[in-house]
Scaffold this motif. Structure first.
Motif, short mmCIF file in Angstrom:
data_model
loop_
_atom_site.label_atom_id
_atom_site.label_comp_id
_atom_site.label_asym_id
_atom_site.label_seq_id
_atom_site.Cartn_x
_atom_site.Cartn_y
_atom_site.Cartn_z
N PHE A 127 2.19 1.80 -3.37
CA PHE A 127 1.08 2.27 -4.20
C PHE A 127 0.82 3.76 -3.95
N LEU B 33 1.31 6.88 -6.49
CA LEU B 33 0.15 7.69 -6.83
C LEU B 33 0.41 9.17 -6.58
N LEU C 246 -8.49 5.77 -6.70
CA LEU C 246 -7.18 6.45 -6.66
C LEU C 246 -6.32 6.02 -7.83
N ALA C 247 -6.40 4.73 -8.17
CA ALA C 247 -5.51 4.22 -9.20
C ALA C 247 -5.95 4.66 -10.59
N THR D 140 -15.24 -0.42 0.88
CA THR D 140 -14.80 0.98 0.89
C THR D 140 -13.35 1.08 0.43
N PHE D 141 -12.55 0.20 1.01
CA PHE D 141 -11.12 0.21 0.73
C PHE D 141 -10.87 -0.05 -0.75
N LEU E 18 -11.88 2.85 -2.85
CA LEU E 18 -10.91 3.95 -2.71
C LEU E 18 -9.67 3.68 -3.55
N VAL E 19 -9.14 2.45 -3.42
CA VAL E 19 -7.92 2.14 -4.16
C VAL E 19 -8.15 2.20 -5.66
N ILE F 66 -10.00 -2.85 8.73
CA ILE F 66 -10.53 -4.05 8.10
C ILE F 66 -10.08 -5.30 8.84
N LEU G 292 0.82 -1.21 0.00
CA LEU G 292 0.00 0.00 0.00
C LEU G 292 0.86 1.26 0.00
N LEU H 269 -7.01 2.40 7.25
CA LEU H 269 -8.19 1.71 6.73
C LEU H 269 -7.95 0.20 6.77
N LEU I 214 -1.13 9.86 2.39
CA LEU I 214 -2.02 8.91 1.73
C LEU I 214 -1.77 7.51 2.25
N LEU J 175 -4.38 4.92 4.11
CA LEU J 175 -4.67 3.57 3.64
C LEU J 175 -4.33 2.52 4.69
#
Lengths: 220, 669
Positions: A111, A115, B666-667, B658-659, B662-663, A146, A108, A142, A135, A139
């Protein structure tokens, strides 16, 4: 190319922020998790303070103070009290084992940096390059929400996510207008209260804080 | 008149505030329910009368405008009181005056907590309707519109302990929201992407839309407001919600709320949209005709008195839409005198319907109180037990049947005049259509009279169909006052058409730029086009009728007195007459059911001839419900069961959604 001293400090604080995010991801104990959250808040507050100093924006001082008050003192205290009342000091159970989570976390981060690269090129502010970190910490938080099974760590994840967002705001745009920040701060506070009530309800209904019980609430 | 500097709009704002305060006071007084019914409701009624007076004042005055300092930042609320709004305010105030007075008596026996909530919602409902009429921007309009929908939903579900009433309320809320979305989209189209300032009606009047977008806006408005008015095929909620609501609420729903929908259509079609197209008129005309005939047909076969009135409201909404459609056609083709005539007819009918339908609905409330029975099959002979209610409702029944000299006749006569006097329009299809339409209107009017004979005859005449009716009592004092007020207005509107039409001129002038002009030949005769062609004087008609009656009475008195013989009436071979021999509600509607059989979905069970306990069971349902609504319902259920596959109850999975979202965003974005 020499980097100004303040920027170096901000970069340092940003890396601390990211490190703490990883630490939270790997932490199994709730009490330590809350401590980590408080430390993250402190780092955030310090970085906001430095940005305020280096760019001479007065309203950022207020938001630094606000962060300090809210995220380092009030929220951890509230969470502590909550845990005390609920008597849930036991270990955090994760859904996915921790090494896997860490690996996903690293992916992540890559990533997020990838980004943020084009955006950072555009940014003129002294704190550019930090958007990636912000960012990434959003992530990661988040991800933490989860992977946790219990309700309290999820709330901590939620609050940590807000930290990441806040960091993105100060680093990329020198902070939001004070009104917005006050609003967000209030939201977080109220959100925590609501979660607190929700915890008690959860325990009363299911005799446990394990949110997997909530599957029963599904309407068939 | 403006010497003091007070505008009609200020007075109105004060009254709206007063209504809100009264509603809140109702909450405070929940431990003393008798105070709510004997103080708050009458005060609300007086406020309603002030609204009507303000409307009458504003009808002749120049439009007054106000910008409220309320609302969202940079989106202040605009108010405007022009003749169109003023006319509908008169209607609102006049009708709700009677209904509020009636409510003061009607809700007397209700428990304190419930009454307090009802009082709050009732006054909120009135206030939001008044706000709709004076709203001058889309934002204010939608806020008021939604407050009206929600407060009326709670009023409809007053007796929410009954599952059927909850179901009816849900249906009402659903249709109301579908309609509100359509209205919102309509405002969106008219705002036309002109930026944030363009949400005011003033800006919309300036925005000249292309015919295509104008048509879209009109269709959306017709759909959205049609849903509130009960235009086919969006009428399904009316026959459910009206009977579910307490009678005074049903009276307001039918008498006033339905008119706000008509107001919306008029406002958008003639005021906000700069140009009209002829086919709009044809569409409205056709829809209106179908709605009118459908409504009256179904009214004829109902056994429940409130359902019957609900279907009759659908019929009247259809007639109003016919008037509007005709106005659009005439206006587009430049026949402004005729457009003014048909608009006058439509507005007049709005006013009439508000009064006579409110009268009939609250009348059913009195009957319900007296007997606890809504099914006409168990009523009968009430004229002897409830002389007041019977006499006053007779006025309403005669009005709604369109008999002179009552008010229903005037508006139907004006509408038919507009049809019959139409000279050659440039479009030959329309020319052929209009006489057919006139015939359909006549059919609907005649059937409406038939329905009302059934309504009145079954309830009030003949013998009691149930033993319990012996104990029925007449309406209380408050109820009588409310009924009397509405009946008096019906009579006045019937007797003074010249006066009313003169005032309506302000509205038609504003909307069409053309009034009916000199509609009256003197104060006595109403002659919308030409005294040579057609004129009507209710006063002379009434004097003639009264004269004939008086002569007859005198004649009978003079020549027959003393030789009067009382015997059993019409007992041709039947020594015993009992209530079971009377025509029933079912039986009275039977011819209509036979004639229009294809339109109904009829279920009936006839007993065999040898059955010792014969039972008859019959139902006439709406085909549209089965052909349109049930498929939509099953489709929705299918889609939502697909969607519910996503629902696991596991927070982790939700967070993962959600995740992932979002990813992905964003991508790729």
């Amino acid at each position: 190319m020499s980097i100004p001293f303040t920027t170096q400090i901000i970069n340092l604080l940003a890396s601390i922020l990211l490190l703490i995010a990883f630490a939270m991801l790997s932490q199994r104990r709730i009490l330590s998790l809350i401590k980590l959250f408080a430390w993250q808040g402190l780092a955030l507050s310090a970085s906001t303070f430095v940005v305020a100093y280096s760019t001479a924006q007065h309203h950022l001082y207020y938001s630094a103070a606000l962060t300090l008050l809210l995220k380092v003192l009030i929220l951890p205290w509230l969470l502590h009290r909550l845990i005390h009342k609920l008597n849930v000091k036991w270990d955090v159970e994760t859904l996915i084992n921790i090494p896997t989570t860490m690996l996903v976390g690293i992916v992540l981060v890559i990533f997020a940096f990838n980004l943020a690269a084009p955006i950072s090129q555009l940014s003129e502010s002294i704190t550019r390059g930090l958007i990636g970190i912000a960012l990434a910490s959003v992530l990661l938080s988040l991800l933490m929400m989860i992977t946790r099974r219990k309700a309290v760590p999820q709330v901590v994840g939620f609050l940590a996510m807000e930290n990441g967002l806040f960091f993105a705001a100060t680093s990329a745009t020198h902070g939001m207008p004070l009104v917005v920040e006050l609003g967000i701060a209030l939201d977080v506070l109220v959100g925590t209260f609501i979660f607190g009530i929700f915890f008690f309800q959860l325990r009363e209904t299911f005799d446990s804080l394990d949110i997997t019980h909530m599957e029963k609430l599904k309407d068939d | 008149m403006d010497a003091v500097g007070i505008l009609p709009l200020d007075v109105l704002g004060g009254v709206i505030l007063l209504w809100l305060v009264l509603g809140l006071f109702g909450l405070v007084l929940q431990n003393t329910p008798h105070l709510i019914s004997s103080i708050i409701f009458p005060l609300g009624a007086i406020a309603a009368l002030v609204v009507a007076g303000t409307g009458l004042w504003a009808l002749g005055a120049a439009p007054s405008i106000a910008v409220l300092p309320l609302g969202l930042p940079d989106l202040p609320l605009h108010l405007r009181l022009d003749p169109l709004a003023a006319f509908f305010l008169i209607l609102l105030g006049g009708a709700s005056f009677g209904v509020s007075l009636f409510s003061a008596g009607y809700f007397r026996s209700m428990a304190g907590g419930m009454l307090a909530l009802l009082c709050l919602e009732y006054h909120l409902f009135l206030a939001s309707m008044a706000l709709i009429l004076v709203a001058d921007d889309a934002y204010m309009f939608m806020v008021a519109w939604e407050s009206m929908a929600l407060s009326s939903y709670f009023l409809v579900t007053t007796d929410h302990a009954i599952p059927d009433i909850r179901k009816a309320g849900f249906l009402y809320l659903l249709v109301a929201h579908v309609g509100a979305i359509s209205i919102l989209l309509c405002f969106g189209v008219m705002q036309g992407g002109h930026g944030i300032g363009a949400y005011t009606f003033a800006a919309m009047r300036e925005a000249h839309l292309s015919p295509f977008w104008s048509s879209i806006a009109f269709l959306l408005a017709l759909f959205g407001f049609g849903a509130k008015a009960g235009v086919l095929p969006l009428h399904v909620w009316l026959p459910e919600a009206y009977p579910a609501a307490p009678s005074p609420v049903a009276a307001l729903l039918s008498g006033v709320l339905l008119k706000t929908a008509i107001y919306g259509i008029l406002r958008i079609t003639f005021d906000l949209l700069a140009t009209q197209l002829w086919w709009w008129g044809v569409l409205a005309l056709a829809l209106g005709l179908i709605t009118a005939v459908f409504g009256v047909m179904f009214a004829a076969v109902q056994g429940d008195m409130k359902r019957l009135l609900a279907y009759s409201s659908i019929e009247n909404a259809g007639l109003l839409l016919v008037g509007i459609g005709l106005t659009v056609i005439f206006h587009v083709y430049g026949k402004d005198a005729l457009a003014a005539l048909s608009l006058t007819a439509a507005l007049y009918h709005c006013l009439n319907h508000a009064f006579f339908k409110s009268l009939l609905f609250i009348g059913t409330g009195s009957i319900l109180h007296a007997t606890g029975e809504r099914n006409m099959g168990r009523l009968g002979g009430l004229i002897r037990k409830m002389p007041w209610a019977a006499a006053l409702m007779l006025v309403g029944v005669l009005s709604i049947s369109g008999l002179p000299p009552f008010n229903g006749f005037v508006s139907e006569w004006l509408l038919l005049q507009a049809f019959l006097l139409s000279p050659g329009l440039p479009n030959s299809y329309i020319n052929m259509l209009i006489p057919v339409a006139a015939a359909v209107i006549a059919l609907a009017a005649a059937l409406a009279a038939y329905v009302m004979v059934k309504f009145y005859g079954i309830i009030f005449l003949g013998q009691h169909r149930e033993k319990a009716l012996e104990q029925a009592h007449d309406a209380g004092i408050w109820e009588r006052i409310g009924l009397t007020w509405l009946a008096i207005v019906c009579v006045v509107l019937g007797l003074a058409p010249v006066f009313v039409v003169q005032h309506l001129d302000q509205v038609t002038r504003m909307l069409l730029g053309h009034g009916l002009g000199n509609a009256a030949a003197g104060w006595l005769f109403l002659a919308p086009v030409d005294i040579e062609r057609a004129s009507y004087s209710p006063v002379i008609f009434l004097s003639a009728v009264l004269g004939v009656m008086l002569m007859t009475a005198l004649g009978v008195h003079r020549f027959y007195h003393g030789r009067l013989r009382r015997g059993p009436a019409w007992n041709c071979g039947f020594p015993v007459q009992n209530a079971r021999m009377q025509d029933t509600a079912e039986g009275f509607g039977q011819p209509i059911r036979r004639i229009f059989e294809p339109f109904f979905r009829i279920e009936s069970e006839l007993p065999s001839a040898f059955d010792t306990h014969p039972r008859y069971h019959g139902r006439s349902d709406d085909r549209i419900w089965f052909a349109l609504y049930l498929p939509i319902k099953s489709l929705t259920e299918k889609l939502s069961s697909r969607a519910s596959l996503l629902q696991h109850g596991r927070i982790h999975l939700y967070l993962t959604y959600t995740f992932a979202t979002l990813v992905v965003l964003l991508a790729f974005v």
